[in-house]
Motif scaffolding. Structure first.
Motif, mmCIF file in Angstrom:
data_model
loop_
_atom_site.group_PDB
_atom_site.id
_atom_site.type_symbol
_atom_site.label_atom_id
_atom_site.label_comp_id
_atom_site.label_asym_id
_atom_site.label_seq_id
_atom_site.Cartn_x
_atom_site.Cartn_y
_atom_site.Cartn_z
ATOM 1 N N LYS A 224 -10.157 -8.402 -5.331
ATOM 2 C CA LYS A 224 -9.688 -7.016 -5.253
ATOM 3 C C LYS A 224 -8.903 -6.790 -3.953
ATOM 4 O O LYS A 224 -7.918 -6.047 -3.935
ATOM 5 N N ARG A 225 -9.324 -7.449 -2.891
ATOM 6 C CA ARG A 225 -8.587 -7.355 -1.630
ATOM 7 C C ARG A 225 -7.155 -7.890 -1.809
ATOM 8 O O ARG A 225 -6.183 -7.280 -1.359
ATOM 9 N N ILE A 228 -4.873 -5.553 -3.549
ATOM 10 C CA ILE A 228 -4.420 -4.441 -2.709
ATOM 11 C C ILE A 228 -3.390 -4.909 -1.698
ATOM 12 O O ILE A 228 -2.289 -4.344 -1.586
ATOM 13 N N VAL A 244 -8.196 -0.751 3.830
ATOM 14 C CA VAL A 244 -8.551 -1.746 2.806
ATOM 15 C C VAL A 244 -10.060 -1.772 2.603
ATOM 16 O O VAL A 244 -10.545 -1.771 1.466
ATOM 17 N N LEU A 247 -11.157 1.302 0.657
ATOM 18 C CA LEU A 247 -10.820 1.215 -0.762
ATOM 19 C C LEU A 247 -11.785 0.295 -1.496
ATOM 20 O O LEU A 247 -12.263 0.611 -2.589
ATOM 21 N N LEU A 261 -7.698 2.940 -9.064
ATOM 22 C CA LEU A 261 -7.267 2.351 -7.797
ATOM 23 C C LEU A 261 -5.776 2.048 -7.831
ATOM 24 O O LEU A 261 -5.049 2.353 -6.872
ATOM 25 N N GLN A 262 -5.292 1.441 -8.925
ATOM 26 C CA GLN A 262 -3.870 1.129 -9.039
ATOM 27 C C GLN A 262 -3.024 2.394 -8.967
ATOM 28 O O GLN A 262 -1.963 2.420 -8.332
ATOM 29 N N LEU A 265 -3.038 3.660 -5.364
ATOM 30 C CA LEU A 265 -2.173 2.825 -4.530
ATOM 31 C C LEU A 265 -0.700 3.172 -4.744
ATOM 32 O O LEU A 265 0.090 3.218 -3.792
#
Length: 313
Positions: A224-225, A228, A244, A247, A261-262, A265
């Motif tokens: 996931k990191r 991002i 980061v 999130l 999340l997407q 972002l």
């Protein structure tokens, strides 16, 4: 760094899936993509299964399809024709249109759709015949048929006896095409995991799904990191490490939060970009301005609504 202060492109698709031409922005799924391609080497029928929001469509499009075009499956080569569609309420009509949209048939010919429908409906080999009769069949060409949101076929078949028979015939086209060896046709479906039990209602489908199933695992924290940080780097920007961490903590292990999340972002990038200082890392203030994970969607919807003409409110 962006010394010229020129606008940078937003590397996040928001709520929609990644497209196959966005593989350079698709991070965190490398191991899943490799596993899916490995399964495709031994199975011509794949069922990519996962919860809602787990990234099934993106994994197939930006992961598997991009890998095929790059020649990862060396034994099959890198020449692929890809047909993507959803079954919807008219699966035969939709696969016929998808073959045209993929430039396998002449879209200008008014007889194309009726001819394709007749071919597809003639027998269980209908899809094989439609592929063999297409305008681009050349030696060494592989064909991938992707049925996205396959669970729609189960809702379609519930509309009555005719729909039930049509659904079974449609599935039979797919199973026959992937089982025969005369023409290199591969079939991949994406399906929500809560519909797995429905597969037993259509003859042969449960067996095929069991043999070629890929259940999408949860993304690990480092994956996931990467999802991002890496797209932000490709876009030419930087992000504050503290943001980061925030999130990652807010998303946690909840797969349902990944689309949110997407979207956050994407909105966060727009806020940061509007500030005009491309050398400044994206930080917590940019994130707060979107409303955070809890409110980014509703705030965006409000902005869209306010932007409509008054007579459409």
């Amino acid at each position: 760094m962006n010394p010229s202060n020129t606008p940078l492109f937003n590397p996040f698709p928001g709520l929609r899936p990644f497209r196959s031409d966005e593989h350079h922005l698709f991070f965190g799924r490398e191991e899943q993509t490799a596993a899916l391609l490995q399964l495709l080497r031994t199975n011509r029928f794949l069922a990519v299964v996962g919860t809602s929001g787990s990234g099934k469509s993106s994994l197939v499009r930006a992961g598997m399809i991009s890998g095929l075009h790059s020649g990862v499956m060396t034994q099959a080569g890198s020449t692929w024709e890809v047909v993507v569609f959803r079954p919807g309420g008219s699966p035969i009509e939709n696969i016929a249109q998808a073959l045209i949209d993929a430039d396998l048939y002449d879209a200008e010919d008014p007889n194309t759709i009726p001819r394709l429908r007749a071919t597809l409906s003639r027998s269980r080999f209908g899809l094989v015949e439609a592929i063999k009769q297409s305008d681009v069949v050349e030696p060494g060409t592989n064909f991938l048929i992707v049925i996205d949101q396959f669970e729609e076929i189960f809702r379609f078949r519930q509309q009555g006896v005719d729909s039930e028979e049509a659904a079974a015939a449609f599935v039979n086209l797919l199973l026959t095409a992937s089982a025969q060896s005369e023409c290199p046709i591969y079939v991949a479906i994406t399906m929500r995991s809560d519909y797995l039990g429905d597969c037993s209602e259509i003859p042969g489908l449960a067996e095929a799904v069991n043999q070629g199933e890929y259940l999408i695992p949860r993304l690990l924290r480092d994956q996931k990191r990467a999802a991002i940080e890496m797209p932000i780097g490709v876009g030419g920007a930087k992000i504050d490490p503290l943001l980061v961490q925030r999130l990652l903590n807010e998303v946690g292990d909840d797969q349902d939060q990944l689309p949110v999340l997407q979207h956050a972002l994407m909105r966060m990038w727009d806020v940061w970009s509007a500030g005009g200082d491309s050398d400044r890392p994206i930080d917590n203030n940019d994130f707060e301005a979107t409303g955070g994970l809890s409110s980014a969607l509703s705030n965006h919807a409000d902005e869209v609504f306010e932007g409509l003409p008054s007579d459409q409110h």
